[in-house]
Design an enzyme around this catalytic site. Structure first.
Site, PDB file in Angstrom:
ATOM      1  N   LYS A   1       0.937  -1.206  -0.074  1.00 12.67           N
ATOM      2  CA  LYS A   1      -0.065   0.093   0.106  1.00 12.67           C
ATOM      3  C   LYS A   1       0.968   1.056   0.094  1.00 12.67           C
ATOM      4  O   LYS A   1       1.400   1.694   1.236  1.00 12.67           O
ATOM      5  CB  LYS A   1      -0.915   0.018   1.264  1.00 12.67           C
ATOM      6  CG  LYS A   1      -2.213   0.694   0.907  1.00 12.67           C
ATOM      7  CD  LYS A   1      -2.178   2.189   0.741  1.00 12.67           C
ATOM      8  CE  LYS A   1      -1.832   2.996   1.945  1.00 12.67           C
ATOM      9  NZ  LYS A   1      -1.984   4.339   1.712  1.00 12.67           N
TER      10      LYS A   1
ATOM     11  N   GLU B   1       9.030   1.444  11.583  1.00 17.88           N
ATOM     12  CA  GLU B   1      10.048   2.593  11.169  1.00 17.88           C
ATOM     13  C   GLU B   1       9.579   3.977  11.684  1.00 17.88           C
ATOM     14  O   GLU B   1       8.686   4.120  10.400  1.00 17.88           O
ATOM     15  CB  GLU B   1      11.070   2.578  10.217  1.00 17.88           C
ATOM     16  CG  GLU B   1      12.471   3.122  10.326  1.00 17.88           C
ATOM     17  CD  GLU B   1      12.188   4.589   9.683  1.00 17.88           C
ATOM     18  OE1 GLU B   1      11.950   5.613  10.353  1.00 17.88           O
ATOM     19  OE2 GLU B   1      12.336   4.646   8.410  1.00 17.88           O
TER      20      GLU B   1
ATOM     21  N   CYS C   1      12.762  11.013   8.031  1.00 17.75           N
ATOM     22  CA  CYS C   1      12.736  10.796   9.258  1.00 17.75           C
ATOM     23  C   CYS C   1      13.827  10.851  10.161  1.00 17.75           C
ATOM     24  O   CYS C   1      13.855  11.142  11.262  1.00 17.75           O
ATOM     25  CB  CYS C   1      12.092   9.450   9.483  1.00 17.75           C
ATOM     26  SG  CYS C   1      13.014   8.190   8.586  1.00 17.75           S
TER      27      CYS C   1
ATOM     28  N   GLU D   1       7.953  16.390  15.664  1.00 18.83           N
ATOM     29  CA  GLU D   1       8.664  16.245  14.316  1.00 18.83           C
ATOM     30  C   GLU D   1       7.872  17.173  13.350  1.00 18.83           C
ATOM     31  O   GLU D   1       6.761  17.004  13.098  1.00 18.83           O
ATOM     32  CB  GLU D   1       8.392  14.918  13.898  1.00 18.83           C
ATOM     33  CG  GLU D   1       9.119  14.522  12.644  1.00 18.83           C
ATOM     34  CD  GLU D   1       9.135  12.921  12.337  1.00 18.83           C
ATOM     35  OE1 GLU D   1      10.292  12.434  11.740  1.00 18.83           O
ATOM     36  OE2 GLU D   1       8.053  12.304  12.617  1.00 18.83           O
TER      37      GLU D   1
END
Length: 502
Positions: A193, A269, A303, A400
Site C-alpha cells: 500500500k 520505522e 525521518c 517532528e
C-alpha cells in the site's frame, strides 16, 4: 532571498514521461477498484491534479491478499530454489535501471523530489537493494544443533508468509525496496500500500515485476488511503506480517490492528527528532554543510533529519552566521530544474503544517534568523528556515516538523548535550561532529538511537542495519538482519539410534 527558481518554471521544463499505470495491480493484472472509485493525485509544483488513481478499499485488499495467499500456499515462489528467486530479482533490478529516467520523473511529479537526485541516487539505490538481497536468496540456511540428549536437531528458516507493506511518501522507491527486496528474497508474497500522495512509482514497479517474470500473486499493489486500504492490511487475518514506515501515531494504529486481528508480526520505522551535536573543535564550514544537508535534504521530509542542532557555545555565533549565509543562497524551485536544491513539500497538508510550526516557533520566543515564508506564487514551496535561541521545551524542539526548519540550541558541556539529546520520546538517529575520539565514542555509546553518525550525516549503506529505539519503532531494515523480519525459525528433532525414545 533563498530562491532563484521559484517553482513557476515548469512550463519551460520538458518532463520525460507519461503516466501509464493508474489502476490497482492484483494477481498479475492492472484492475479497477471494486467500487470503481478513483482519487486525484496532486503535483506539488503547482497544486493541480496530475491524474486519477484507483481508490482501493477493504474489498480490494481482500482480493490482493487472496492472490498473495494462493501464490504463497500453492504457487512456485516460496518453493523456488533461492537461485531461481535470485535470477528473477536480478532481472527486476536490471529493468529498473533501464527505466530509471521515467521512474525518476514519476516521483518528481508525485513527491516534489529533485529529478537529478532521483535519477542519480534514489532509483539506482532501489535497484541495488534488489540485487543485494537477491544475492542472499540462496544463502538462507538453518543450523545443526548439538543437543544435550540422544537427539538429532536442526533448524529451518522458512518464509513467514504473506507480507503487508505500508510505505510513506517521502522516499517512495527506497523504502519500498527496503522492504520488498528482503521479503522477496526469503520467498514471501506481498501486498503493497503506497502512500496516497505518491502511488505512481509503485504501480510502475508492479509493471516491471510482471515483465521480470515474478509469478502472478507474488507482487500486488493496492493504492488508496491509509484509514481504509492501510487499515485493512493491518487487520487482515490472512496477512502474516505487516511492516510500516511512517508517523509514530499511525504506527501505533497499525500495531493495535495487528494485535486485535491475528497477532501478526509487526515491524515499525517511525518518527524522529534527531540530535546533531557540534562541538567547539569542529570546523565551522564543515559543520554548516553537514547541518544544511542533514536538515534540508529532501525538503526536510526525512525521518532521520537533524532537527535539533546542539552547538557548543564557543562556535555557536559563528555557525549561526554561516548557516544564515548558506541558507540564503539555497536554491528552492522546480525539481526538474538542475539548479534546484529544494523542491516543493509533498502536499498542501504538509505545507500548511510546516508553516504553522514556523509560526509556533516565533510565538514561543525562538529567534527567526532567515526564511520562514512560502516561495513563489503557486505550489508548496517554503524557504529554508533557521531558528536560534531554541529551548528544549519549545514545540519546534520536541515535535517532528518534517520540513526545511533548522533549530539551533546552545550547550556548554558534552554531558549536558548528551542529557538533552536523550530527552525525547524518539530514538531514530543522531550525529556528533568533533575531532576528539573520546568524545565521539562517549556520545555514540550514550545516546539512545538506532544509528549514530560520527563526523558525517545520512551515511546509509545496504550493509548497515537501520531502525529505531523508543517511539521511533522496532525491527531493523538494511543489512542481513532485515531478512530475519521475513523468516520463521522451525526446529526439527529426531531421536538417535538406541535412544530412550525408540
Amino acid at each position: 532571498m533563498a530562491v532563484e527558481s521559484n517553482g513557476n518554471t515548469e512550463a519551460s521544463i520538458k518532463i520525460p514521461t507519461q503516466i501509464k499505470f493508474t489502476k490497482l495491480f492484483i494477481n498479475g493484472d492492472f484492475v479497477d477498484s471494486v467500487s470503481g472509485r478513483t482519487y486525484e493525485t496532486i503535483d506539488p509544483r503547482t497544486g493541480e491534479a496530475t491524474t486519477r488513481i484507483a481508490e482501493g478499499d477493504k474489498e480490494d485488499v481482500d482480493l490482493a491478499v487472496k492472490a498473495a495467499r494462493e501464490a504463497f500456499d500453492n504457487g512456485p515462489w516460496p518453493r523456488l530454489p533461492g537461485l531461481g528467486r535470485r535470477r528473477l530479482m536480478m532481472k527486476f533490478a536490471d529493468l529498473i535501471d533501464e527505466n530509471v529516467e521515467e521512474i525518476a520523473a514519476l516521483e518528481a511529479i508525485d513527491a516534489g523530489k529533485l529529478f537529478s537526485g532521483l535519477k542519480a541516487v534514489d532509483i539506482p539505490v532501489a535497484a541495488e537493494t534488489l540485487r543485494y538481497y537477491a544475492g542472499a536468496a540462496d544463502k538462507i540456511h538453518g543450523e545443526t544443533l548439538k543437543m544435550s540428549r540422544e537427539l538429532q536437531g536442526y533448524t529451518l528458516r522458512e518464509p513467514i508468509g504473506v507480507v503487508g507493506i505500508i510505505i510513506p511518501w517521502n522516499y517512495p522507491s527506497n523504502i519500498l525496496f527496503l522492504k520488498v527486496a528482503p521479503a522477496l528474497a526469503t520467498g514471501c508474497t506481498i501486498v503493497i500500500k503506497p502512500a496516497e500522495q505518491t502511488p505512481l512509482s509503485a504501480l510502475y514497479y508492479a509493471h516491471l515485476a510482471k515483465k521480470a517474470g515474478i509469478p502472478d500473486g507474488v507482487f500486488n499493489v493496492v493504492t488508496g488511503y491509509g484509514h481504509t486500504a492501510g487499515a485493512a492490511i493491518s487487520s487482515h487475518m490472512d496477512i502474516d506480517k505487516v511492516t510500516f514506515t511512517g508517523s509514530t501515531e499511525v504506527g501505533r494504529l497499525v500495531m493495535e490492528a495487528a494485535a486485535k486481528s491475528n497477532l501478526k508480526s509487526v515491524s515499525l520505522e517511525l518518527g524522529g527528532k534527531n540530535p546533531f551535536i557540534v562541538c567547539d573543535d569542529a570546523d565551522v564550514e564543515t559543520a554548516a554543510n553537514l547541518v544544511l544537508q542533514g536538515s534540508l535534504c529532501n525538503k526536510g521530509e526525512v525521518c532521520v533529519a537533524s532537527s535539533r542542532i546542539f552547538v557548543q557555545e564557543g562556535i555557536y555565533d559563528q555557525l549561526s552566521k554561516k548557516l544564515v549565509e548558506k541558507a540564503k543562497t539555497w536554491v528552492v524551485g522546480d525539481p526538474f530544474d538542475p539548479r534546484t536544491l529544494q523542491g516543493p513539500q509533498v502536499d498542501k497538508k504538509q505545507y500548511d503544517k510546516i508553516l504553522s510550526y514556523i509560526e509556533v516557533g516565533k510565538t514561543e520566543g525562538a529567534t527567526l534568523l532567515t526564511g520562514g515564508k512560502p516561495c513563489g506564487e503557486k505550489g508548496y514551496y517554503i524557504e529554508p528556515t533557521v531558528f536560534s535561541d531554541v529551548k528544549d521545551d519549545m514545540r519546534i524542539a520536541k515535535e517532528e516538523i518534517f520540513g526545511p526548519v533548522i533549530s539551533l540550541m546552545k550547550f556548554k558541556t558534552i554531558e549536558e548535550a548528551i542529557k538533552r539529546a536523550n530527552a525525547t520520546k524518539y530514538g531514530l538517529a543522531a550525529g556528533i561532529l568533533t575531532k576528539d575520539l573520546n568524545i565521539a565514542n562517549t556520545v555514540s555509546r550514550s545516546i539512545r538511537a538506532g544509528i549514530i553518525w560520527i563526523n558525517c550525516y545520512f551515511a546509509f549503506d545496504l550493509d548497515c542495519p537501520y531502525g529505531g529505539y523508543k517511539m521511533s519503532g522496532f525491527g531493523r531494515d538494511f543489512g542481513m538482519q532485515a531478512l530475519d523480519q521475513y523468516l520463521q525459525v522451525k526446529a526439527v528433532v529426531t531421536p538417535l539410534y538406541n535412544s530412550p525414545w525408540l
